[in-house]
Design an enzyme around this catalytic site. Structure first.
Site, PDB file in Angstrom:
ATOM      1  N   SER A   7       0.853  -1.192   0.000  1.00 40.17           N
ATOM      2  CA  SER A   7       0.000   0.000   0.000  1.00 40.17           C
ATOM      3  C   SER A   7       0.883   1.234   0.000  1.00 40.17           C
ATOM      4  O   SER A   7       1.730   1.412   0.881  1.00 40.17           O
ATOM      5  CB  SER A   7      -0.890   0.008   1.247  1.00 40.17           C
ATOM      6  N   HIS A  32      -1.339  -1.704  -3.982  1.00 45.64           N
ATOM      7  CA  HIS A  32      -2.595  -1.396  -3.300  1.00 45.64           C
ATOM      8  C   HIS A  32      -2.742   0.123  -3.169  1.00 45.64           C
ATOM      9  O   HIS A  32      -1.874   0.794  -2.605  1.00 45.64           O
ATOM     10  CB  HIS A  32      -2.571  -2.060  -1.924  1.00 45.64           C
ATOM     11  N   ASP A  34      -5.119   3.205  -1.831  1.00 43.20           N
ATOM     12  CA  ASP A  34      -6.191   3.513  -0.887  1.00 43.20           C
ATOM     13  C   ASP A  34      -6.824   4.863  -1.199  1.00 43.20           C
ATOM     14  O   ASP A  34      -6.188   5.908  -1.024  1.00 43.20           O
ATOM     15  CB  ASP A  34      -5.617   3.557   0.536  1.00 43.20           C
ATOM     16  N   MET A  36      -9.530   7.566  -0.148  1.00 46.48           N
ATOM     17  CA  MET A  36     -10.325   7.950   1.034  1.00 46.48           C
ATOM     18  C   MET A  36     -10.996   9.292   0.789  1.00 46.48           C
ATOM     19  O   MET A  36     -10.380  10.206   0.241  1.00 46.48           O
ATOM     20  CB  MET A  36      -9.405   8.091   2.246  1.00 46.48           C
ATOM     21  N   HIS A  65      -8.538   0.250  -3.531  1.00 52.79           N
ATOM     22  CA  HIS A  65      -9.394   0.059  -2.358  1.00 52.79           C
ATOM     23  C   HIS A  65     -10.154   1.365  -2.094  1.00 52.79           C
ATOM     24  O   HIS A  65      -9.567   2.332  -1.615  1.00 52.79           O
ATOM     25  CB  HIS A  65      -8.475  -0.331  -1.171  1.00 52.79           C
ATOM     26  N   MET A  67     -12.394   3.645  -0.084  1.00 55.79           N
ATOM     27  CA  MET A  67     -12.989   3.891   1.236  1.00 55.79           C
ATOM     28  C   MET A  67     -13.817   5.157   1.093  1.00 55.79           C
ATOM     29  O   MET A  67     -13.454   6.231   1.577  1.00 55.79           O
ATOM     30  CB  MET A  67     -11.888   4.053   2.288  1.00 55.79           C
ATOM     31  N   MET A 135     -10.573  -6.261   6.527  1.00 58.72           N
ATOM     32  CA  MET A 135      -9.774  -5.223   7.197  1.00 58.72           C
ATOM     33  C   MET A 135      -9.326  -5.751   8.565  1.00 58.72           C
ATOM     34  O   MET A 135     -10.144  -6.208   9.361  1.00 58.72           O
ATOM     35  CB  MET A 135     -10.593  -3.948   7.404  1.00 58.72           C
ATOM     36  N   GLY A 140      -8.741   3.822   7.291  1.00 57.05           N
ATOM     37  CA  GLY A 140      -8.524   5.276   7.374  1.00 57.05           C
ATOM     38  C   GLY A 140      -7.070   5.679   7.524  1.00 57.05           C
ATOM     39  O   GLY A 140      -6.690   6.743   7.057  1.00 57.05           O
ATOM     40  N   PHE A 141      -6.276   4.836   8.166  1.00 60.16           N
ATOM     41  CA  PHE A 141      -4.893   5.233   8.445  1.00 60.16           C
ATOM     42  C   PHE A 141      -3.953   4.027   8.332  1.00 60.16           C
ATOM     43  O   PHE A 141      -4.335   2.908   8.684  1.00 60.16           O
ATOM     44  CB  PHE A 141      -4.779   5.814   9.860  1.00 60.16           C
ATOM     45  N   GLY A 143      -0.250   2.172   9.461  1.00 61.63           N
ATOM     46  CA  GLY A 143       0.563   2.103  10.674  1.00 61.63           C
ATOM     47  C   GLY A 143      -0.165   1.693  11.939  1.00 61.63           C
ATOM     48  O   GLY A 143       0.319   1.929  13.033  1.00 61.63           O
ATOM     49  N   ASP A 173      -5.844  -6.585   5.078  1.00 60.32           N
ATOM     50  CA  ASP A 173      -5.285  -5.229   4.982  1.00 60.32           C
ATOM     51  C   ASP A 173      -5.215  -4.591   6.366  1.00 60.32           C
ATOM     52  O   ASP A 173      -6.244  -4.392   7.015  1.00 60.32           O
ATOM     53  CB  ASP A 173      -6.205  -4.407   4.060  1.00 60.32           C
ATOM     54  N   GLY A 174      -3.982  -4.262   6.787  1.00 59.58           N
ATOM     55  CA  GLY A 174      -3.790  -3.515   8.022  1.00 59.58           C
ATOM     56  C   GLY A 174      -2.894  -4.233   9.016  1.00 59.58           C
ATOM     57  O   GLY A 174      -3.169  -5.370   9.404  1.00 59.58           O
ATOM     58  N   GLY A 175      -1.788  -3.581   9.370  1.00 55.41           N
ATOM     59  CA  GLY A 175      -0.918  -4.120  10.419  1.00 55.41           C
ATOM     60  C   GLY A 175      -0.143  -5.371  10.034  1.00 55.41           C
ATOM     61  O   GLY A 175       0.260  -6.148  10.906  1.00 55.41           O
ATOM     62  N   GLY A 195       1.654  -1.789   4.170  1.00 56.30           N
ATOM     63  CA  GLY A 195       1.982  -0.388   3.923  1.00 56.30           C
ATOM     64  C   GLY A 195       3.242   0.007   4.650  1.00 56.30           C
ATOM     65  O   GLY A 195       4.355  -0.077   4.125  1.00 56.30           O
TER      66      GLY A 195
HETATM   67  C1  DX5 Z   1      -5.970   1.537   5.891  1.00 52.95           C
HETATM   68  C2  DX5 Z   1      -5.591   1.155   4.498  1.00 52.95           C
HETATM   69  C3  DX5 Z   1      -4.412   0.281   4.409  1.00 52.95           C
HETATM   70  C4  DX5 Z   1      -3.135   0.854   4.950  1.00 52.95           C
HETATM   71  C5  DX5 Z   1      -2.331  -0.300   5.458  1.00 52.95           C
HETATM   72  O1  DX5 Z   1      -7.202   2.148   5.876  1.00 52.95           O
HETATM   73  O2  DX5 Z   1      -6.652   0.475   3.868  1.00 52.95           O
HETATM   74  O3  DX5 Z   1      -4.219  -0.216   3.093  1.00 52.95           O
HETATM   75  O4  DX5 Z   1      -2.374   1.570   4.023  1.00 52.95           O
HETATM   76  O5  DX5 Z   1      -1.232   0.187   6.105  1.00 52.95           O
HETATM   77  P1  DX5 Z   1      -0.395  -0.645   7.166  1.00 52.95           P
HETATM   78  O6  DX5 Z   1       0.159  -1.855   6.474  1.00 52.95           O
HETATM   79  O7  DX5 Z   1       0.641   0.317   7.586  1.00 52.95           O
HETATM   80  O8  DX5 Z   1      -1.329  -1.038   8.285  1.00 52.95           O
HETATM   81 ZN    ZN Z   2      -6.279  -0.539   1.949  1.00 48.53          ZN
END
Ligand code: DX5
Ligand code: ZN
Length: 214
Positions: A7, A32, A34, A36, A65, A67, A135, A140-141, A143, A173-175, A195
């Site tokens: 991402s 990927h 994102d 938003m 993706h 959002m 998810m 939204g963010f 990290g 997706d995420g963490g 990401g």
């Molecule tokens: C969050 C995004 C993710 C984000 C993942 O809303 O959809 O794609 O960039 O980032 P990391 O891998 O840092 O959690």
């Molecule tokens: Zn995403």
């Protein structure tokens, strides 16, 4: 082998084209992106003009993706450059119609579920999907910390796809990092979005190889 979809949300956009070349050389499977809108999620990111520029710089499939609130309004626009186009189950569209429209436009369709939505909620939509995205953080963010509740959902989706004889990608997706990637893959994920773990590294290629080898 599990697929990797980095991402670019936390990337430096002024050096992104170099970074994309490095990721291509490292063997990532897609990118990927994102999108938003500051409504469906509290953050804003980028829109289709940026995706158009990225498309011109790479042959990697683009995993877009969305959002955004009422995503059906934007499907035709984003279908222009996306290879996979995903939108949220919770975002207020006729989900079946939106998935069908994405496929009609020649793009791979995907539905996304937030941490508060069960895997079972999308079971009946799976025949209309080429991918389903779980998810593992609140959207939204970048990290944030991986929520382990996602693992059960990945397994439930894997089992349901097997039961229905559907061969679709299951993305998370995420963490995602070296610790959580193997857990997600074992639970059923076939595509890992990462990401921060990739873009915060000095050597992005070694992070990609590390995750692929786990
Ligand atoms: C969050 C995004 C993710 C984000 C993942 O809303 O959809 O794609 O960039 O980032 P990391 O891998 O840092 O959690
Ligand atoms: Zn995403």
């Amino acid at each position: 082998m599990v697929k990797i979809s980095p991402s670019v949300l936390t990337a430096d956009f002024l050096t992104l084209s170099d970074d994309i070349k490095k990721l291509e050389a490292a063997g990532v499977d897609m990118l990927h992106l994102d999108v938003m809108d500051g409504q469906f999620v509290p953050n804003l990111s980028f829109g289709n003009p940026i995706i158009k520029s990225i498309k011109a710089h790479t042959d990697l499939p683009l995993d877009v993706h969305l959002m955004i609130d009422r995503p059906h309004r934007y499907i035709d626009e984003f279908a222009e450059y996306a290879d996979y186009l995903s939108f949220h189950y919770e975002a207020g569209s006729d989900n079946a119609a939106t998935l069908k429209r994405i496929r009609e436009l020649g793009v791979k369709s995907a539905i996304v579920i937030k941490p508060c939505t069960s895997a079972q909620a999308v079971f009946d939509l799976l025949p209309l999907c080429d991918m389903v995205l779980v998810m593992s953080v609140e959207p939204g963010f970048g990290g944030q910390k991986f929520m382990p509740q996602a693992l059960e959902k990945l397994s439930a989706l894997r089992d349901e796809c097997a039961r229905r004889n559907l061969n679709i990608e299951i993305e998370v997706d995420g963490g995602i990092n070296a610790e959580t990637a193997p857990l997600a893959a074992r639970a059923g994920a076939t595509v890992l979005v990462a990401g921060n773990y990739i873009f915060s590294a000095e050597d992005m290629a070694s992070r990609v190889k590390e995750i692929k080898s786990l």
